[in-house]
Scaffold this motif. Structure first.
Motif, short mmCIF file in Angstrom:
data_model
loop_
_atom_site.label_atom_id
_atom_site.label_comp_id
_atom_site.label_asym_id
_atom_site.label_seq_id
_atom_site.Cartn_x
_atom_site.Cartn_y
_atom_site.Cartn_z
N MET A 1 1.12 -1.75 -0.05
CA MET A 1 0.20 0.35 -0.09
C MET A 1 1.57 1.44 -0.03
SD MET A 1 -2.66 1.44 2.78
CE MET A 1 -1.83 2.00 3.90
N SER A 2 0.30 2.29 -0.70
CA SER A 2 1.35 3.77 -0.81
C SER A 2 0.44 4.56 -0.86
CB SER A 2 2.01 3.52 -2.64
OG SER A 2 1.34 3.78 -2.89
N ILE A 3 1.03 5.85 -0.04
CA ILE A 3 0.11 6.99 0.25
C ILE A 3 0.32 7.56 -0.67
CG2 ILE A 3 0.06 6.30 3.19
CD1 ILE A 3 2.03 7.78 3.64
N LYS A 4 -0.23 8.71 -0.73
CA LYS A 4 0.01 10.39 -1.39
C LYS A 4 1.16 11.06 -0.30
CE LYS A 4 0.19 12.79 -5.45
NZ LYS A 4 1.44 12.55 -6.21
N VAL A 5 2.06 11.53 -0.96
CA VAL A 5 2.41 12.32 -0.32
C VAL A 5 3.05 13.32 -0.97
CG1 VAL A 5 4.84 12.73 0.87
CG2 VAL A 5 3.93 9.92 0.90
N SER A 6 2.13 14.58 -0.83
CA SER A 6 2.24 15.07 -2.12
C SER A 6 2.81 17.20 -1.49
CB SER A 6 1.18 15.83 -2.95
OG SER A 6 0.41 16.06 -1.68
N ARG A 7 2.49 17.46 -0.46
CA ARG A 7 3.31 17.95 0.37
C ARG A 7 4.69 17.30 1.28
NH1 ARG A 7 -0.99 22.57 1.37
NH2 ARG A 7 -1.66 23.80 -0.46
N ILE A 8 5.81 17.56 1.43
CA ILE A 8 6.58 17.53 2.57
C ILE A 8 7.01 19.02 3.52
CG2 ILE A 8 8.41 16.45 2.95
CD1 ILE A 8 8.02 13.85 1.24
N CYS A 9 7.05 19.10 3.99
CA CYS A 9 7.77 20.05 5.21
C CYS A 9 9.42 18.99 5.70
CB CYS A 9 7.24 19.87 6.20
SG CYS A 9 7.73 21.32 7.41
N VAL A 10 10.31 19.97 5.24
CA VAL A 10 11.19 19.57 5.08
C VAL A 10 12.48 21.27 6.86
CG1 VAL A 10 13.86 20.46 4.33
CG2 VAL A 10 12.05 19.56 2.71
N PHE A 11 12.90 20.89 7.47
CA PHE A 11 13.31 21.05 8.78
C PHE A 11 15.05 20.67 8.72
CE2 PHE A 11 9.42 18.57 11.35
CZ PHE A 11 8.69 19.74 11.26
N CYS A 12 15.78 21.83 8.61
CA CYS A 12 17.01 21.79 8.15
C CYS A 12 17.52 23.48 8.59
CB CYS A 12 17.61 21.70 6.31
SG CYS A 12 16.20 22.49 5.23
N GLY A 13 18.45 23.66 8.88
CA GLY A 13 19.14 24.79 9.41
C GLY A 13 19.16 26.05 8.36
N SER A 14 18.64 27.08 8.61
CA SER A 14 19.02 28.91 8.43
C SER A 14 20.27 28.54 7.94
CB SER A 14 18.14 29.50 9.49
OG SER A 14 19.08 29.90 10.20
N SER A 15 20.93 28.12 8.46
CA SER A 15 22.78 28.51 7.77
C SER A 15 23.41 27.72 7.08
CB SER A 15 23.77 28.08 9.13
OG SER A 15 23.96 27.11 9.93
N GLU A 16 24.69 27.41 6.57
CA GLU A 16 25.49 26.62 5.04
C GLU A 16 25.95 25.62 6.12
OE1 GLU A 16 26.58 28.53 1.37
OE2 GLU A 16 24.79 28.92 0.89
N GLY A 17 26.38 25.36 6.56
CA GLY A 17 27.84 24.99 7.65
C GLY A 17 28.38 25.25 6.70
N ASN A 18 29.31 24.32 6.73
CA ASN A 18 30.75 23.79 6.16
C ASN A 18 30.97 22.24 5.24
OD1 ASN A 18 31.37 22.87 8.26
ND2 ASN A 18 32.60 23.57 9.01
N ASP A 19 29.81 22.04 4.88
CA ASP A 19 29.98 20.73 3.99
C ASP A 19 29.39 21.40 3.49
OD1 ASP A 19 30.03 18.38 2.95
OD2 ASP A 19 29.51 17.11 4.70
N PRO A 20 30.43 21.28 1.82
CA PRO A 20 29.25 21.57 0.34
C PRO A 20 28.23 20.09 0.38
CG PRO A 20 32.09 20.78 0.65
CD PRO A 20 31.93 20.97 1.61
N LYS A 21 29.21 18.64 0.50
CA LYS A 21 28.35 17.96 -0.14
C LYS A 21 26.53 17.93 0.19
CE LYS A 21 31.70 13.95 0.31
NZ LYS A 21 32.19 12.89 0.51
#
Length: 197
Positions: free
Chosen positions: A1-21
């Protein structure tokens, strides 16, 4: 069974950090969201990892929805080119709105705020307040120590395995999205009960 995922909330930093990857992977996520017709729901800033995800999604023809408290509009430099920008009065209202409009959640690298958002949304799931998939993208080993800590919490009896399993973890965006689409919520009550009930 699969569910419809059409909007995903992304939690992440408001800075870029120092890892280019990490920055590269954030941009790649935005592109993949656009390819899969998934709208990004996020904190509304044009800065940092969060800005990278939104900009790349929009640049690839996708949609981005920002949710930001009024007092952060100048501090985080709000993105003015979003499909929709929702302004709230408080941080708590922001998180409630994010949960309300999203079909799932993914956490990328970030700091205290990112951790706080991730653990609050997992706690809400544990308590049965929502039954949406929650993903953790472990880019370049960033979350290795956290994943080990969660497993330690299970082994020491502070976290049930069923609640640990609420967090879907992967190093690959597409695999993580596939796992989220096949997530099967447990609709039995997760509300905490007294010790001797």
């Amino acid at each position: 069974m699969s569910i419809k995922v059409s909007r995903i909330c992304v939690f992440c930093g408001s800075s870029e950090g120092n890892d280019p990857k990490i920055i590269e992977e954030a941009k790649r996520m935005g592109e993949i969201f656009a390819e899969r017709n998934i709208a990004v729901v996020y904190g509304g800033s044009q800065l940092g990892i969060m800005g990278a995800v939104a900009k790349s999604c929009l640049g690839a023809g996708g949609k981005a929805i920002g949710i930001i408290p009024e007092f952060l509009k100048t501090k985080e430099i709000v993105h003015t080119g979003l499909d929709e920008l929702i302004t709230t009065e408080t941080m708590h209202e922001r998180k409630l709105k994010m949960q309300e409009v999203s079909d799932g959640f993914i956490t990328l690298p970030g700091g205290f705020g990112t951790f706080e958002e991730l653990f609050e949304i997992i706690t809400w799931s544990q308590l049965g307040l929502h039954h949406k998939p929650i993903g953790l993208l472990n880019t370049n080993g960033f979350y290795d120590a956290l994943i080990s800590m969660l497993d330690e919490m299970v082994s020491r009896g502070f976290l049930k395995q069923e609640n640990r399993d609420l967090l879907l973890v992967d190093t690959d965006i597409n695999r993580l999205l596939n796992a989220m689409e096949h997530f099967e919520p447990d609709f039995s009550s997760k509300f905490l009960k007294p010790e001797n009930s």
